[in-house]
Design a protein around this motif. Structure first.
Motif, mmCIF file in Angstrom:
data_model
loop_
_atom_site.group_PDB
_atom_site.id
_atom_site.type_symbol
_atom_site.label_atom_id
_atom_site.label_comp_id
_atom_site.label_asym_id
_atom_site.label_seq_id
_atom_site.Cartn_x
_atom_site.Cartn_y
_atom_site.Cartn_z
ATOM 1 N N ASP A 288 -8.113 1.487 -23.326
ATOM 2 C CA ASP A 288 -6.909 2.300 -23.483
ATOM 3 C C ASP A 288 -7.182 3.742 -23.049
ATOM 4 N N GLY A 289 -7.808 3.890 -21.882
ATOM 5 C CA GLY A 289 -8.048 5.215 -21.318
ATOM 6 C C GLY A 289 -9.404 5.805 -21.633
ATOM 7 N N GLY B 126 -11.047 9.353 -33.344
ATOM 8 C CA GLY B 126 -9.637 9.155 -33.648
ATOM 9 C C GLY B 126 -8.959 8.419 -32.518
ATOM 10 N N ASP B 127 -7.719 8.056 -32.717
ATOM 11 C CA ASP B 127 -6.984 7.296 -31.701
ATOM 12 C C ASP B 127 -6.257 8.187 -30.700
ATOM 13 N N THR B 128 -6.164 9.479 -30.990
ATOM 14 C CA THR B 128 -5.360 10.368 -30.147
ATOM 15 C C THR B 128 -6.171 10.881 -28.963
ATOM 16 N N ARG C 217 -9.983 -1.399 -30.787
ATOM 17 C CA ARG C 217 -9.376 -0.205 -31.386
ATOM 18 C C ARG C 217 -10.387 0.527 -32.274
ATOM 19 N N ALA C 218 -11.196 -0.238 -33.002
ATOM 20 C CA ALA C 218 -12.203 0.376 -33.862
ATOM 21 C C ALA C 218 -13.278 1.069 -33.026
ATOM 22 N N TRP D 280 -14.869 11.348 -23.573
ATOM 23 C CA TRP D 280 -13.688 11.144 -22.741
ATOM 24 C C TRP D 280 -13.998 11.313 -21.260
ATOM 25 N N GLU D 281 -14.974 12.165 -20.922
ATOM 26 C CA GLU D 281 -15.285 12.399 -19.513
ATOM 27 C C GLU D 281 -16.397 11.494 -19.007
#
Length: 496
Positions: free
Chosen positions: A283-284, A419-421, A410-411, A234-235
């Motif tokens: 998506d982020g 995960g998607d969250t 998405r995959a 994420w970072e």
């Protein structure tokens, strides 16, 4: 609380440009140390009448003058706002002055040059990388987790990554680690009581209770350390490599995902001879997407028939595939045999958990007047099953038509982020250094459980607890060597 014990905190004053390189509206030069205010006053010409010195935390308007022997000949460097933060109420815990001027690189360089020239006899020098944050840590203004989070927040590539860094910067992870260390120290105290007062009627922790508490600590440490890979993605983002045979549609797929004509697309085989990178957010989630040269079978490479440039591109493609966080194997659904020798050779050397299969050109199936008895999706699924790779996810799509591309993105996001969250507000996730220290602590505690089962005396078990506690102390900097601190802060940018 100061952490200067065992560390030489220099008493000189440091100065550096605190804003990023490049052109901007505002550029900041920061000074920190005992001579910060004296040095700044030597080159600051206030615009307000009756100015008698800096008022704490108040923006003073004026001009910066280049030092000159003759004050009448002093050259104006910039029009600025200057603010003084007296110790200890500053970022570093020392006297700090910030000079806010115009953001052109030449302007801020001239302001810094004026500062260093004016402070030549005051032991004012240019700051080393990360030295402001290091002084903040040594002066007890933040723990080591927070100090690292300063650089991590600045470098974050996504809103979710920034949120994770800000949680560490706010002290959430440091407090959690300190709490776990306190629990370790409480266990040490109880073991020491049992060792030092064996004949006294004092409360002593029985072996089953000790084992229970240690297991709880192991679970907590492993849960925290396990979030490190999530933090990294994420970072810092994930490396996603598109690999496949020539003309499988990798370049078209890169363009479809990126939403631009980043890669050249033609019918000619081998168009992509080197790799192309595209940095984007899914998506982020930050991702570096790489389009590689088309795969060739080992036999084709050995014959020497390939163009040397393309052969080098294929070699680089394989190296990239080996270190990718996720490999997307792009198959040509229009081929009679989409999964042939080049793809099989690649899959044989990869961990299946880091592979997605994108079955491209799915739009061509419906155009066949007499479609084959079995569609490519079923045939490929059977082939993968026979290779022991039946768990691989296959996503049919058409890069040219844009069909199924969203399913692939998405995959990709799900595989990389687990995960998607996205991260929740306040979620704790350590960096690699911190996670390694947690694993060391958990390893010592696991060894303690084994020693406990073997009947090892409590005084020996206490050594295990001490080592685990020491590992956690390294995370927050309660115990930290010069080498560890230098390695951390030297990786910062100058001015941080």
């Amino acid at each position: 609380m100061s952490r200067t014990h065992g560390h030489d905190l220099s008493r000189d004053t440091i100065a550096a440009v605190a804003t990023p390189p490049g052109v901007g509206g505002v550029g900041v030069v920061r000074l920190s140390g005992p001579s910060a205010a004296v040095c700044a006053l030597r080159i600051f010409q206030p615009s307000a009448a009756g100015f008698s010195g800096f008022s704490p935390r108040y923006m003073h308007h004026g001009r910066i003058l280049a030092p000159s022997v003759d004050a009448l000949d002093a050259r104006i460097v910039d029009e600025v706002l200057a603010v003084h933060f007296p110790a200890p109420n500053s970022f570093t815990g020392e006297d700090v002055v910030e000079i806010h001027g115009h953001g052109g690189p030449l302007v801020v360089a001239e302001v810094l040059r004026a500062v260093l020239s004016a402070g030549d006899d005051l032991d004012v020098r240019e700051a080393r990388p990360g030295e402001f944050s290091k002084r903040a840590f040594l002066n007890g203004k933040m723990d080591l987790v927070q100090a690292e989070a300063v650089a991590e927040a600045v470098a974050a590539d996504s809103p979710a990554g920034l949120a994770l860094a800000q949680t560490r910067l706010a002290g959430g992870l440091g407090r959690r680690v300190a709490d776990l260390r306190d629990r370790l120290e409480a266990l040490r105290v109880q073991l020491c009581i049992a060792v030092d007062f064996p004949d006294e009627e004092v409360e002593c922790l029985p072996p089953d209770a000790l084992a229970r508490d240690v297991r709880e600590l192991i679970d907590s440490l492993q849960a925290l350390a396990g979030a490190a890979s999530r933090r990294r993605v994420w970072e810092e983002g994930g490396l996603v490599v598109l690999a496949g045979r020539v003309n499988a549609g990798k370049s078209s797929l890169l363009n479809a995902i990126a939403g631009s004509n980043r890669a050249i697309v033609t019918d000619r085989a081998g168009t992509t001879r080197d790799y192309l990178e595209e940095r984007l957010l899914l998506d982020g989630l930050p991702v570096t997407l790489v389009d590689t040269a088309g795969l060739r079978a080992d036999g084709e490479l050995l014959t020497g028939e390939l163009d040397p440039v393309e052969a080098e591109g294929v070699s680089r493609s394989r190296n990239l595939a080996a270190r990718a966080d996720l490999l997307v194997l792009v198959l040509d659904g229009a081929r009679e045999e989409p999964l042939a020798e080049p793809e099989r050779e690649l899959l044989a050397h990869l961990d299946a958990s880091g592979v997605l299969v994108a079955l491209n050109k799915a739009d061509t199936w419906a155009q066949q007047e007499q479609p084959s008895v079995r569609d490519p999706l079923s045939r490929i699924a059977d082939t993968l099953q026979s290779l022991g790779l039946g768990s691989l996810e296959i996503i049919p799509l058409s890069a040219a038509q844009g069909v199924g591309v969203d399913d692939l993105t998405r995959a990709i996001r799900r595989c990389l982020a687990g995960g998607d969250t996205p991260p929740r507000p306040g979620e704790l996730a350590p960096n690699l250094r911190q996670a390694r220290a947690m694993h060391r602590a958990a390893g010592e505690l696991d060894g303690l459980l084994q020693d406990l089962d073997a009947g090892i005396p409590y005084d020996v078990l206490g050594v295990r607890l001490e080592t685990a506690s020491h590992a956690l102390a390294e995370i927050t900097g309660a115990i930290a060597s010069h080498d560890v601190l230098n390695a951390i802060f030297d990786s910062f940018c100058i001015g941080k």
